[in-house]
Write an enzyme that holds these catalytic residues in place. Structure first.
Site, PDB file in Angstrom:
ATOM      1  N   ASP A   1       0.819  -1.209   0.000  1.00  0.00           N
ATOM      2  CA  ASP A   1       0.000   0.000   0.000  1.00  0.00           C
ATOM      3  C   ASP A   1       0.853   1.259   0.000  1.00  0.00           C
ATOM      4  O   ASP A   1       0.506   2.255  -0.637  1.00  0.00           O
ATOM      5  CB  ASP A   1      -0.925   0.007   1.214  1.00  0.00           C
ATOM      6  CG  ASP A   1      -2.036  -1.018   1.093  1.00  0.00           C
ATOM      7  OD1 ASP A   1      -2.758  -1.221   2.083  1.00  0.00           O
ATOM      8  OD2 ASP A   1      -2.180  -1.619   0.010  1.00  0.00           O
ATOM      9  N   ALA A   2       1.975   1.250   0.737  1.00  0.00           N
ATOM     10  CA  ALA A   2       2.816   2.435   0.824  1.00  0.00           C
ATOM     11  C   ALA A   2       3.400   2.803  -0.539  1.00  0.00           C
ATOM     12  O   ALA A   2       3.498   3.991  -0.887  1.00  0.00           O
ATOM     13  CB  ALA A   2       3.943   2.207   1.832  1.00  0.00           C
ATOM     14  N   GLU A   3       3.784   1.815  -1.333  1.00  0.00           N
ATOM     15  CA  GLU A   3       4.316   2.085  -2.663  1.00  0.00           C
ATOM     16  C   GLU A   3       3.226   2.612  -3.585  1.00  0.00           C
ATOM     17  O   GLU A   3       3.449   3.525  -4.376  1.00  0.00           O
ATOM     18  CB  GLU A   3       4.937   0.805  -3.248  1.00  0.00           C
ATOM     19  CG  GLU A   3       5.457   0.948  -4.671  1.00  0.00           C
ATOM     20  CD  GLU A   3       6.566   1.974  -4.821  1.00  0.00           C
ATOM     21  OE1 GLU A   3       6.819   2.402  -5.962  1.00  0.00           O
ATOM     22  OE2 GLU A   3       7.187   2.350  -3.806  1.00  0.00           O
ATOM     23  N   TYR A   4       2.030   2.043  -3.484  1.00  0.00           N
ATOM     24  CA  TYR A   4       0.907   2.545  -4.281  1.00  0.00           C
ATOM     25  C   TYR A   4       0.620   4.001  -3.921  1.00  0.00           C
ATOM     26  O   TYR A   4       0.407   4.853  -4.801  1.00  0.00           O
ATOM     27  CB  TYR A   4      -0.334   1.684  -4.037  1.00  0.00           C
ATOM     28  CG  TYR A   4      -1.554   2.146  -4.789  1.00  0.00           C
ATOM     29  CD1 TYR A   4      -2.414   3.111  -4.264  1.00  0.00           C
ATOM     30  CD2 TYR A   4      -1.860   1.615  -6.041  1.00  0.00           C
ATOM     31  CE1 TYR A   4      -3.524   3.547  -4.946  1.00  0.00           C
ATOM     32  CE2 TYR A   4      -2.976   2.043  -6.740  1.00  0.00           C
ATOM     33  CZ  TYR A   4      -3.797   3.008  -6.185  1.00  0.00           C
ATOM     34  OH  TYR A   4      -4.901   3.440  -6.875  1.00  0.00           O
TER      35      TYR A   4
ATOM     36  N   SER B   1     -13.159   7.738  -0.753  1.00  0.00           N
ATOM     37  CA  SER B   1     -11.988   7.209  -0.066  1.00  0.00           C
ATOM     38  C   SER B   1     -11.292   8.312   0.711  1.00  0.00           C
ATOM     39  O   SER B   1     -11.389   9.496   0.377  1.00  0.00           O
ATOM     40  CB  SER B   1     -11.011   6.594  -1.076  1.00  0.00           C
ATOM     41  OG  SER B   1     -10.567   7.576  -1.985  1.00  0.00           O
ATOM     42  N   LEU B   2     -10.563   7.919   1.767  1.00  0.00           N
ATOM     43  CA  LEU B   2      -9.788   8.872   2.551  1.00  0.00           C
ATOM     44  C   LEU B   2      -8.477   9.187   1.849  1.00  0.00           C
ATOM     45  O   LEU B   2      -7.923   8.360   1.130  1.00  0.00           O
ATOM     46  CB  LEU B   2      -9.503   8.295   3.942  1.00  0.00           C
ATOM     47  CG  LEU B   2     -10.719   8.019   4.826  1.00  0.00           C
ATOM     48  CD1 LEU B   2     -10.260   7.377   6.132  1.00  0.00           C
ATOM     49  CD2 LEU B   2     -11.485   9.295   5.110  1.00  0.00           C
TER      50      LEU B   2
ATOM     51  N   GLU C   1      -5.279   6.156  15.556  1.00  0.00           N
ATOM     52  CA  GLU C   1      -5.578   4.733  15.633  1.00  0.00           C
ATOM     53  C   GLU C   1      -4.826   3.998  14.539  1.00  0.00           C
ATOM     54  O   GLU C   1      -4.509   4.584  13.497  1.00  0.00           O
ATOM     55  CB  GLU C   1      -7.083   4.484  15.464  1.00  0.00           C
ATOM     56  CG  GLU C   1      -7.951   5.096  16.546  1.00  0.00           C
ATOM     57  CD  GLU C   1      -9.420   4.826  16.305  1.00  0.00           C
ATOM     58  OE1 GLU C   1      -9.766   4.443  15.166  1.00  0.00           O
ATOM     59  OE2 GLU C   1     -10.224   4.987  17.237  1.00  0.00           O
TER      60      GLU C   1
ATOM     61  N   LYS D   1      -4.173   1.898  11.281  1.00  0.00           N
ATOM     62  CA  LYS D   1      -4.935   1.843  10.036  1.00  0.00           C
ATOM     63  C   LYS D   1      -5.493   0.436   9.845  1.00  0.00           C
ATOM     64  O   LYS D   1      -4.762  -0.542   9.913  1.00  0.00           O
ATOM     65  CB  LYS D   1      -4.046   2.197   8.846  1.00  0.00           C
ATOM     66  CG  LYS D   1      -4.776   2.188   7.511  1.00  0.00           C
ATOM     67  CD  LYS D   1      -3.827   2.601   6.388  1.00  0.00           C
ATOM     68  CE  LYS D   1      -4.566   2.677   5.060  1.00  0.00           C
ATOM     69  NZ  LYS D   1      -5.047   1.354   4.610  1.00  0.00           N
TER      70      LYS D   1
ATOM     71  N   GLU E   1     -15.636  -1.321   7.518  1.00  0.00           N
ATOM     72  CA  GLU E   1     -14.714  -2.230   6.855  1.00  0.00           C
ATOM     73  C   GLU E   1     -14.773  -3.606   7.502  1.00  0.00           C
ATOM     74  O   GLU E   1     -14.900  -3.726   8.722  1.00  0.00           O
ATOM     75  CB  GLU E   1     -13.274  -1.698   6.918  1.00  0.00           C
ATOM     76  CG  GLU E   1     -13.084  -0.417   6.140  1.00  0.00           C
ATOM     77  CD  GLU E   1     -11.619  -0.125   5.858  1.00  0.00           C
ATOM     78  OE1 GLU E   1     -10.754  -0.899   6.328  1.00  0.00           O
ATOM     79  OE2 GLU E   1     -11.342   0.865   5.184  1.00  0.00           O
TER      80      GLU E   1
END
Length: 233
Positions: free
Chosen positions: A34-37, A83-84, A115, A117, A177
């Site tokens: 996710d971090a790379e995306y 989306s956030l 909090e 993720k 979620e």
């Protein structure tokens, strides 16, 4: 970077992001973390903000990814599911804080709650007169996949709202979620043989199975492997 170079880079980023969107949202087979995306997405967004000529109507920055799969009914959301935003740069977080303070008034004290993720499957649950009538994935933000029968197998989702203290409203749309709990060990009778790269696609594939008579199963790490189990046992 001149405009031509920026245009070429922006197009390359769009193509790459679309490919990863398809892998993640449609095929349930992501290739990157996710971090790379998020890094690719931020780079594209910054280019489009720097060069106003670059944004296109079909750019990934202009919509929420995820096309409803065939085999599921298409469901219109009660209201768009957006989306956030995501960022790790200190200056971006300071700008966010400044917008919050300006919106609330600088004389007000602003406090934040942090909090971990939760990267699960975004869903909308719709209750009519207290009864769960439909559940759907986020999809493209306006339309999602109807997964009502699958979600009904998740024991933590109430099929009817409690009304011992408050009466249920005529219509209630709940967004949240679906995440994998850490307890529970019983594997399903049929769980497939695909190797999944991370928990998010596992949650997607388990909840979006068209064989809804099989309970919606979740995954947890067992050494270096992700193994399935039925939540709530």
């Amino acid at each position: 970077m001149d405009l031509n170079a920026a245009r070429e880079r922006a197009q390359a980023l769009r193509d790459e992001i679309r490919r990863h969107d398809h892998l993640y949202y449609v095929l349930d087979a992501p290739e990157i973390a996710d971090a790379e995306y998020d890094r690719l997405f931020r780079e594209l967004r910054e280019l489009e903000e720097t060069y106003p000529e670059l944004p296109t109507s079909d750019s990934p920055t202009q919509r929420v990814g995820g096309t409803p799969l065939e085999g599921f009914p298409t469901v219109q959301h009660a209201a768009p599911m957006l989306s956030l935003d995501s960022d790790e740069a200190e200056q971006a977080l300071r700008r966010f804080d400044d917008r919050v303070r300006r919106g609330l008034g600088y004389e007000n004290v602003v406090a934040y709650v942090l909090e971990p993720k939760l990267d699960g499957l975004s869903v909308e649950l719709v209750y009519e007169n207290g009864e769960l009538t439909r559940a759907s994935t986020r999809g493209d933000g306006v339309r999602g996949e109807g997964i009502t029968q699958n979600v009904r197998t998740i024991r933590s989702v109430p099929l009817r709202l409690r009304d011992d203290e408050l009466s249920a409203p005529p219509l209630l749309a709940v967004r949240g979620e679906i995440n994998s709990p850490t307890r529970g060990t019983r594997p399903p009778a049929r769980c497939g043989s695909s190797t999944l790269a991370s928990p998010p696609p596992a949650r997607w594939s388990s909840t979006r199975t068209t064989s809804w008579r099989q309970p919606a199963w979740m995954w947890r790490r067992n050494g270096k492997r992700w193994t399935p189990f039925v939540p709530g046992d």
